[in-house]
Design a protein around this motif. Structure first.
Motif, mmCIF file in Angstrom:
data_model
loop_
_atom_site.group_PDB
_atom_site.id
_atom_site.type_symbol
_atom_site.label_atom_id
_atom_site.label_comp_id
_atom_site.label_asym_id
_atom_site.label_seq_id
_atom_site.Cartn_x
_atom_site.Cartn_y
_atom_site.Cartn_z
ATOM 1 N N ALA A 249 0.842 -1.203 0.000
ATOM 2 C CA ALA A 249 0.000 0.000 0.000
ATOM 3 C C ALA A 249 0.876 1.251 0.000
ATOM 4 C CB ALA A 249 -0.930 -0.001 1.207
ATOM 5 N N GLY A 250 1.930 1.255 0.811
ATOM 6 C CA GLY A 250 2.841 2.392 0.824
ATOM 7 C C GLY A 250 3.590 2.539 -0.481
ATOM 8 N N LEU A 251 4.055 1.422 -1.030
ATOM 9 C CA LEU A 251 4.790 1.450 -2.287
ATOM 10 C C LEU A 251 3.908 1.974 -3.415
ATOM 11 C CD1 LEU A 251 7.498 0.680 -3.666
ATOM 12 C CD2 LEU A 251 6.477 -1.571 -4.136
ATOM 13 N N THR A 252 2.656 1.579 -3.439
ATOM 14 C CA THR A 252 1.718 2.039 -4.460
ATOM 15 C C THR A 252 1.587 3.551 -4.427
ATOM 16 O OG1 THR A 252 0.461 -0.025 -4.367
ATOM 17 C CG2 THR A 252 -0.673 1.894 -5.262
ATOM 18 N N PRO A 256 4.374 4.805 -7.933
ATOM 19 C CA PRO A 256 3.420 4.225 -8.889
ATOM 20 C C PRO A 256 4.112 3.490 -10.025
ATOM 21 C CG PRO A 256 3.479 6.627 -9.052
ATOM 22 C CD PRO A 256 4.229 6.256 -7.816
ATOM 23 N N ASP A 257 5.395 3.831 -10.281
ATOM 24 C CA ASP A 257 6.130 3.144 -11.347
ATOM 25 C C ASP A 257 6.391 1.683 -11.019
ATOM 26 O OD1 ASP A 257 7.861 4.405 -9.307
ATOM 27 O OD2 ASP A 257 9.499 3.467 -10.404
ATOM 28 N N ALA A 258 6.169 1.261 -9.753
ATOM 29 C CA ALA A 258 6.326 -0.149 -9.393
ATOM 30 C C ALA A 258 5.199 -1.004 -9.965
ATOM 31 C CB ALA A 258 6.373 -0.302 -7.876
ATOM 32 N N ARG A 259 4.078 -0.382 -10.346
ATOM 33 C CA ARG A 259 2.931 -1.079 -10.958
ATOM 34 C C ARG A 259 2.486 -2.261 -10.099
ATOM 35 N NH1 ARG A 259 5.885 -1.760 -15.996
ATOM 36 N NH2 ARG A 259 4.825 -3.761 -16.182
ATOM 37 N N VAL A 260 2.257 -1.974 -8.833
ATOM 38 C CA VAL A 260 1.925 -3.021 -7.868
ATOM 39 C C VAL A 260 0.701 -3.818 -8.298
ATOM 40 C CG1 VAL A 260 1.138 -3.447 -5.497
ATOM 41 C CG2 VAL A 260 3.038 -1.859 -5.923
ATOM 42 N N ASP A 261 -0.346 -3.138 -8.745
ATOM 43 C CA ASP A 261 -1.582 -3.838 -9.104
ATOM 44 C C ASP A 261 -1.363 -4.898 -10.175
ATOM 45 O OD1 ASP A 261 -3.061 -2.510 -7.266
ATOM 46 O OD2 ASP A 261 -4.197 -1.283 -8.691
ATOM 47 N N SER A 262 -0.385 -4.699 -11.037
ATOM 48 C CA SER A 262 -0.160 -5.642 -12.131
ATOM 49 C C SER A 262 0.348 -6.993 -11.627
ATOM 50 C CB SER A 262 0.824 -5.052 -13.145
ATOM 51 O OG SER A 262 2.146 -5.011 -12.618
ATOM 52 N N ARG A 270 -7.732 -6.088 -3.640
ATOM 53 C CA ARG A 270 -8.725 -5.672 -2.649
ATOM 54 C C ARG A 270 -8.107 -5.537 -1.255
ATOM 55 N NH1 ARG A 270 -11.907 -9.311 -3.633
ATOM 56 N NH2 ARG A 270 -11.536 -10.790 -1.944
ATOM 57 N N LEU A 271 -7.264 -6.497 -0.874
ATOM 58 C CA LEU A 271 -6.655 -6.445 0.455
ATOM 59 C C LEU A 271 -5.655 -5.295 0.579
ATOM 60 C CD1 LEU A 271 -6.095 -10.236 1.213
ATOM 61 C CD2 LEU A 271 -7.623 -8.672 2.430
ATOM 62 N N VAL A 272 -4.906 -5.007 -0.478
ATOM 63 C CA VAL A 272 -3.978 -3.876 -0.438
ATOM 64 C C VAL A 272 -4.745 -2.560 -0.369
ATOM 65 C CG1 VAL A 272 -2.231 -2.614 -1.752
ATOM 66 C CG2 VAL A 272 -2.087 -5.099 -1.556
ATOM 67 N N GLU A 273 -5.846 -2.475 -1.095
ATOM 68 C CA GLU A 273 -6.681 -1.270 -1.028
ATOM 69 C C GLU A 273 -7.250 -1.098 0.384
ATOM 70 O OE1 GLU A 273 -8.914 2.094 -1.702
ATOM 71 O OE2 GLU A 273 -7.317 1.244 -2.931
ATOM 72 N N GLN A 274 -7.731 -2.176 0.984
ATOM 73 C CA GLN A 274 -8.281 -2.088 2.337
ATOM 74 C C GLN A 274 -7.205 -1.742 3.360
ATOM 75 O OE1 GLN A 274 -9.988 -5.998 2.490
ATOM 76 N NE2 GLN A 274 -11.971 -5.350 1.656
ATOM 77 N N ALA A 275 -5.983 -2.197 3.120
ATOM 78 C CA ALA A 275 -4.884 -1.911 4.051
ATOM 79 C C ALA A 275 -4.647 -0.421 4.201
ATOM 80 C CB ALA A 275 -3.600 -2.588 3.564
ATOM 81 N N ARG A 276 -4.964 0.365 3.198
ATOM 82 C CA ARG A 276 -4.707 1.804 3.235
ATOM 83 C C ARG A 276 -5.506 2.504 4.321
ATOM 84 N NH1 ARG A 276 -6.353 3.470 -2.599
ATOM 85 N NH2 ARG A 276 -5.964 5.560 -1.726
ATOM 86 N N HIS A 277 -6.571 1.862 4.828
ATOM 87 C CA HIS A 277 -7.462 2.529 5.772
ATOM 88 C C HIS A 277 -7.715 1.717 7.039
ATOM 89 C CE1 HIS A 277 -8.188 5.157 2.366
ATOM 90 N NE2 HIS A 277 -8.519 4.111 1.647
#
Length: 386
Positions: A249-252, A256-262, A270-277
């Motif tokens: 989540a922090g890296l994203t 953004p050039d890390a392209r984590v979602d890919s 979904r879990l990385v998105e939820q981790a943000r909050h």
């Protein structure tokens, strides 16, 4: 050396002061400077705020940098000892908390007295005449999001918290706070503590690090993450996946050039998105029983993610003007001892004065080890500036 360590790491995973009368809450006009105090509030008599030995606890909002370099409000607290200081004013100790989560409700600085459980760790520091300055880091309880393990930002947040503490102490007591400080933290806080010491001379030259204390430091994350691929077996650490999602989540956010979602499956995204909050306990519950290998679609070693992570989560190996104490549990399966030893070797090669102490313990420190760190701080010969 790293190639020899990776199989070992993967295997490890698998198997009394004269205080003035109360001062009302203060709202200040920000002057746009780092460390400027925006507001203060005396929370001494509120539940869960006060550590043994504290005469006053002051909630502080101050200015510091976010990952983009923008100045934003950051939350923290200042605990002022009951006892009067020695000559030169109170010593400063930046206490940098470990992983609490990334959401706005995950701050810890204003709840240090909860249940008295931190009294044995932090109370003796106050008794020894240290003001405790605790930040919640940018993005926790303030604008934007918290970039987990973005050490450069967190280190600046710590130094600006110390600047704010030096404003707050004379406002709420009849004493001053020294410009000399020790930075102390474990896990995420250990990572932050090292960054604060590394950045001090350049970012806050009016502050003088007497010593830096870090334990259970997450280092070499890129080397470990590079072993993760589809089918990676479940780890024995129950909250391992929580750390994984927080790091991504922090890296994203910052790279953004890390392209984590890919690299992630729909469940992984979904879990990385939820981790943000989410705070720590909630994310641990949400990730329980899930293997990290089920969240990725390809090896993390392929493509841009690992190079970006290596830069993002790095720990500086040079640029420390004061002694450094690193404490490590030899059975730690979150911050691995072989990776910590590699860090220590690099720091010593770079000329850093490192005192490295190992214990037959796991992640975090037992109370006697915290007292050992305090004794180390008290014995530093780099305290004379005030």
């Amino acid at each position: 050396m790293r190639k020899r360590l990776l199989p070992l790491l993967t295997a490890a995973l698998l198997t009394g002061g004269l205080l003035s009368a109360p001062v009302p809450a203060v709202e200040a006009t920000p002057n746009g400077e780092r460390g400027s105090v925006l507001s203060t509030r005396d929370i001494t008599d509120q539940a869960d705020t006060t550590i043994a030995g504290a005469g006053r606890v002051i909630a502080v909002t101050y200015l510091s940098e976010d990952p983009t370099g923008k100045l934003v409000p950051v939350q923290g607290s200042v605990s002022i000892p009951k006892k009067a200081p020695g000559r030169g004013g109170y010593r400063l100790m930046a206490w940098n908390h470990s992983t609490t989560g990334l959401g706005d409700e995950c701050g810890l600085s204003r709840e240090l007295g909860t249940g008295g459980k931190r009294d044995p760790w932090l109370g003796p520091w106050l008794t020894d005449g240290y003001v405790l300055a605790a930040t919640d880091y940018a993005g926790i309880g303030g604008p934007g999001e918290h970039a987990y393990l973005d050490g450069a930002t967190a280190g600046k947040n710590v130094l600006d918290m110390l600047r704010a503490a030096r404003t707050v102490v004379p406002r709420y007591s009849s004493h001053q706070a020294s410009s000399s400080f020790v930075s102390f933290g474990g896990s995420q806080g250990g990572h932050t503590s090292l960054w604060a010491g590394h950045l001090a001379a350049q970012y806050a030259p009016e502050l003088h690090p007497a010593g830096i204390i870090a334990h259970s430091v997450p280092t070499g994350l890129a080397d470990y993450f590079a072993t993760i691929a589809p089918g990676f077996p479940p780890a024995i650490v129950p909250d391992h996946l929580t750390y994984f999602t927080y790091v991504l989540a922090g890296l994203t956010q910052v790279r953004p050039d890390a392209r984590v979602d890919s690299y992630l499956t729909p469940q992984g995204r979904r879990l990385v998105e939820q981790a943000r909050h989410r705070c720590y306990a909630e994310q641990v519950q949400a990730t329980r029983g899930i293997s990290v290998g089920s969240l990725v679609t390809r090896p993390l070693a392929d493509g841009p993610l690992i190079p970006a992570l290596r830069d993002y989560a790095r720990v500086p190996v040079r640029g420390y003007s004061s002694p450094v104490l690193i404490q490590q549990g030899m059975t730690d399966v979150v911050a691995f001892a072989p990776l910590t030893e590699g860090l220590v070797d690099q720091m010593r090669t770079a000329g850093v004065d490192v005192d490295y102490r190992r214990y037959p313990e796991s992640h975090g420190l037992t109370t006697p080890r915290v007292h050992e760190a305090r004794a180390w701080a008290n014995g530093l010969t780099t305290w004379p500036r005030s």
